[in-house]
Enzyme design. Structure first.
Site, PDB file in Angstrom:
ATOM      1  N   HIS A   9      12.191 -33.302  12.868  1.00  0.00           N
ATOM      2  CA  HIS A   9      13.590 -33.726  12.944  1.00  0.00           C
ATOM      3  C   HIS A   9      13.797 -35.091  12.286  1.00  0.00           C
ATOM      4  O   HIS A   9      13.086 -36.043  12.588  1.00  0.00           O
ATOM      5  CB  HIS A   9      13.993 -33.792  14.418  1.00  0.00           C
ATOM      6  CG  HIS A   9      15.443 -34.028  14.664  1.00  0.00           C
ATOM      7  ND1 HIS A   9      15.897 -34.890  15.633  1.00  0.00           N
ATOM      8  CD2 HIS A   9      16.554 -33.507  14.075  1.00  0.00           C
ATOM      9  CE1 HIS A   9      17.214 -34.886  15.643  1.00  0.00           C
ATOM     10  NE2 HIS A   9      17.644 -34.063  14.702  1.00  0.00           N
TER      11      HIS A   9
ATOM     12  N   ASP B 174      19.613 -35.653   7.061  1.00  0.00           N
ATOM     13  CA  ASP B 174      21.075 -35.673   6.944  1.00  0.00           C
ATOM     14  C   ASP B 174      21.507 -36.376   5.660  1.00  0.00           C
ATOM     15  O   ASP B 174      20.892 -37.360   5.238  1.00  0.00           O
ATOM     16  CB  ASP B 174      21.681 -36.423   8.136  1.00  0.00           C
ATOM     17  CG  ASP B 174      21.139 -35.919   9.466  1.00  0.00           C
ATOM     18  OD1 ASP B 174      21.629 -34.887   9.926  1.00  0.00           O
ATOM     19  OD2 ASP B 174      20.227 -36.566  10.032  1.00  0.00           O
TER      20      ASP B 174
ATOM     21  N   GLU C 128      20.916 -31.182   6.135  1.00  0.00           N
ATOM     22  CA  GLU C 128      22.186 -31.137   6.854  1.00  0.00           C
ATOM     23  C   GLU C 128      23.249 -31.929   6.093  1.00  0.00           C
ATOM     24  O   GLU C 128      23.094 -33.128   5.858  1.00  0.00           O
ATOM     25  CB  GLU C 128      22.064 -31.670   8.276  1.00  0.00           C
ATOM     26  CG  GLU C 128      23.397 -31.563   9.003  1.00  0.00           C
ATOM     27  CD  GLU C 128      23.371 -31.997  10.454  1.00  0.00           C
ATOM     28  OE1 GLU C 128      24.464 -32.270  11.003  1.00  0.00           O
ATOM     29  OE2 GLU C 128      22.276 -32.083  11.039  1.00  0.00           O
TER      30      GLU C 128
ATOM     31  N   HIS D 177      22.219 -40.484   9.050  1.00  0.00           N
ATOM     32  CA  HIS D 177      22.795 -39.637  10.092  1.00  0.00           C
ATOM     33  C   HIS D 177      24.167 -40.115  10.544  1.00  0.00           C
ATOM     34  O   HIS D 177      25.081 -39.313  10.756  1.00  0.00           O
ATOM     35  CB  HIS D 177      21.860 -39.569  11.310  1.00  0.00           C
ATOM     36  CG  HIS D 177      22.399 -38.733  12.423  1.00  0.00           C
ATOM     37  ND1 HIS D 177      23.233 -39.239  13.400  1.00  0.00           N
ATOM     38  CD2 HIS D 177      22.243 -37.411  12.698  1.00  0.00           C
ATOM     39  CE1 HIS D 177      23.556 -38.279  14.239  1.00  0.00           C
ATOM     40  NE2 HIS D 177      22.970 -37.155  13.840  1.00  0.00           N
TER      41      HIS D 177
ATOM     42  N   GLU E 193      13.821 -31.786   8.496  1.00  0.00           N
ATOM     43  CA  GLU E 193      15.279 -31.767   8.528  1.00  0.00           C
ATOM     44  C   GLU E 193      15.755 -33.183   8.295  1.00  0.00           C
ATOM     45  O   GLU E 193      15.123 -34.137   8.769  1.00  0.00           O
ATOM     46  CB  GLU E 193      15.760 -31.254   9.891  1.00  0.00           C
ATOM     47  CG  GLU E 193      17.255 -31.189  10.080  1.00  0.00           C
ATOM     48  CD  GLU E 193      17.871 -32.474  10.645  1.00  0.00           C
ATOM     49  OE1 GLU E 193      19.108 -32.554  10.714  1.00  0.00           O
ATOM     50  OE2 GLU E 193      17.110 -33.396  11.024  1.00  0.00           O
TER      51      GLU E 193
END
Length: 250
Positions: free
Chosen positions: A10, A39, A112, A52, A37
């Site tokens: 993450h 952002d 993301e 993020h 993952e």
């Protein structure tokens, strides 16, 4: 069928490194992870940056909206000292360079799309465009396992990503699956639903899988819960505890 890795780090390195930084990627690699993952949002001048929060102050020194600063200004900001003085040299990464590093290290990416409010379509378009440019040969090969997975809570961002790069796989992020989750997923032509593991039940997991969609959860930090979710047929999940739940856990 889920062609992607099952266990994903993450925000790069979970809780073991400053999130969404190159240090996080190095940490993931050190723990054997080749799946992360992270952002992406846009700077004032429309450049993708790996962050993020849409406002500065939590993980990046400063104040105000990310959209008020240019890419060069953001790239100069300290993104590591909040975690530890040892990471004071970590800066806000450029999205394109982040992708280049991941490709070079053979790291699979769940990207993301996380727009600053008001910039949903533009963010989806830019993120998909940059990703498309980096993966032209893989798109032509037609093997989804070679491609990153774009995900977002924003239907507008996903729709714009589809227009910009229709052959890149996409996933719809939903915190708690509402009654119309399948209609939303079908409307956006996504390959998977990503949801908060806290709200998932065995029945909902079955419904997603019966619909022919991939099912991915965030953020799973307890091995017992991880085993339960995998037993329900969950295809994959991201974790902050890459020290407890390794890449081969599944």
């Amino acid at each position: 069928m889920w062609p992607y890795p099952k266990i994903v780090a993450h925000r790069g390195g979970g809780t073991l490194a400053p999130e969404n930084t190159f240090a996080a990627l190095r940490c993931a690699l050190a723990y054997g992870f080749h799946a992360v993952e992270f952002d992406v949002m846009l700077s004032r001048d429309g450049v993708g940056v790996v962050l993020h929060d849409d406002v500065l102050g939590r993980t990046v020194a400063g104040a105000g909206s990310v959209a008020d600063l240019g890419a060069a200004e953001l790239a100069a900001l300290d993104a590591g000292s909040w975690f530890s003085p040892l990471f004071a040299d970590e800066k806000v990464p450029n999205f394109g360079l982040f992708v280049d590093y991941c490709k070079a290290q053979r790291i699979w990416m769940n990207i993301e799309i996380k727009p600053v409010p008001g910039f949903e379509r533009e963010t989806g378009r830019v993120v998909a465009g940059v990703t498309r440019a980096c993966f032209g040969a893989e798109i032509a090969a037609g093997d989804p396992a070679q491609l990153p997975l774009l995900s977002s809570f924003s239907a507008e961002a996903l729709a714009a990503a589809r227009e910009a790069a229709p052959y890149l796989p996409r996933a719809l992020l939903i915190d708690c699956l509402p009654h119309d989750w399948l209609a939303r997923a079908r409307a956006l032509d996504v390959v998977a639903v990503h949801t908060n593991q806290r709200h998932l039940t065995a029945a909902l997991a079955r419904a997603v899988k019966d619909a022919g969609l991939g099912l991915f959860c965030y953020t799973v930090n307890e091995p017992g819960r991880a085993r339960e979710l995998l037993g329900w047929g969950v295809d994959g999940f991201c974790t902050d505890r890459i020290d407890l739940i390794g890449p081969d856990f599944a």
